[in-house]
Design a protein around this motif. Structure first.
Motif: not given
Length: 343
Positions: A199-204, A218-229, A261-265, A269-273
């Motif tokens: 299967e394929t998904l998209t994360l830029h 690690t608690d002090d590191h901030v990740m940059h956001a990326e767009w995905g679907r 990121s798309a996973a429910r508890d 896996i839920a749809p995600f965008e």
């Protein structure tokens, strides 16, 4: 956790400057539980089970590295994340020579205004003209090889194909989902014949993937956001794989991060965008995936933290020590590992 817990000694010569040819001839270290096996990527169909599903990232790398002038100052820019049709967030080299409102001329009729400077030091670049920005980049840009490669050799025409996966179709990444660089049509056909789905998904993937972790904890590191679907149909098929007893194997940390990121508890896996800035470190409870195929990562990197979260820090330290002693090739053009925490 302390960032130095994820440090190890990586000899510089272990960083690959070119990919294996053919792509699936690369070596692959299989880590099942805490057991290690030396194999090849071409052996993947025999290392998985019928009913399993590999998940690939179909993002396409754009020539997002630009070199230009602002007056007499040399300015470099690596595009990181699209804001809209004409504006991109970018990390700028020689940023102290660039002020908001000034124009950088990248040559070939391509120029951009530094519209804003963001709190993390990056700039918003607004490209002029009427041509799509992708057209401008094809004219003036180069492939944004990771600094650990680009610092050792110049980017060339071969990188335009080498640094692109066979699944690439959605323009927008400034770094390749490098685990998928190992795949060929022949390997995909062998996997299908063995009953292994894909299967394929998209994360830029953004340029933030190259940034070192500067924090001590690690608690002090901030990740940059990326767009995905992930669309609803794909999410449904992946949920069906697990419901039938198959395993979802992410190909690359980018696929894994979007799936989680798309996973429910409860693990579906839920749809995600939208944007994700998920940062996975030891102690994280994985919900959506059962394994990971990935390349070998750098010391103190967020990606080595991620694989340590999946397999355990001691297991990954032992696996990487074995890989270094056995002359595995590291990083974007290097060899692969298949990580199966269930053994």
């Amino acid at each position: 956790m302390r960032v130095d817990a994820f440090d190890f000694d990586l000899p510089p010569e272990r960083i690959a400057l070119r990919p294996a040819r053919p792509r699936d001839a690369a070596r692959m270290l299989v880590v099942e539980g805490d057991a290690l096996s030396d194999t090849r990527v071409a052996d993947l169909p025999q290392r998985l089970r019928a009913g399993d599903c590999l998940v690939f990232n179909d993002t396409r790398v754009i020539p997002a590295q630009l070199e230009g002038q602002r007056g007499d100052a040399r300015i470099g820019a690596t595009l990181h994340k699209r804001i809209d049709l004409r504006r991109w967030q970018a990390f700028v080299r020689n940023a102290k020579r660039l002020r908001v409102g000034e124009t950088v001329d990248f040559g070939q009729g391509v120029a951009a205004v530094a519209e804003d400077r963001l709190p993390d030091g990056s700039f918003v670049l607004a490209f002029g003209g009427e041509e799509p920005v992708e057209v401008l980049l094809e004219r003036a840009g180069t492939m944004p090889l990771p600094p650990y490669i680009a610092g050792k050799r110049a980017t060339d025409d071969a990188d335009r194909s080498d640094y692109q996966t066979m699944f690439a179709r959605e323009d927008g990444a400034v770094a390749a989902p490098t685990a998928a660089l190992h795949f060929t049509p022949e390997l995909l056909a062998s996997l299908k014949a063995a009953g292994i789905a894909s299967e394929t998904l998209t994360l830029h993937v953004g340029a933030g993937t190259f940034l070192p972790v500067k924090a001590d904890d690690t608690d002090d590191h901030v990740m940059h956001a990326e767009w995905g679907r992930i669309d609803a149909a794909t999410a449904g098929r992946l949920n069906a794989v697990r419901a039938a007893g198959g395993r979802v194997i992410a190909v690359g940390t980018t696929s894994l991060r979007l799936l989680e990121s798309a996973a429910r508890d409860e693990g579906t896996i839920a749809p995600f965008e939208g944007d994700t800035a998920i940062f996975i470190t030891p102690g994280y409870r994985f919900k959506a995936i059962d394994g990971l195929m990935t390349n070998f990562h750098l010391p103190r990197s967020t990606l080595f933290m991620l694989v340590s979260a999946l397999m355990g820090l001691e297991t990954m330290q032992a696996a990487y020590a074995h890989a270094i002693a056995s002359d595995y090739r590291f990083y974007s053009y290097g060899d692969a590992s298949l990580l199966l925490p269930g053994g």
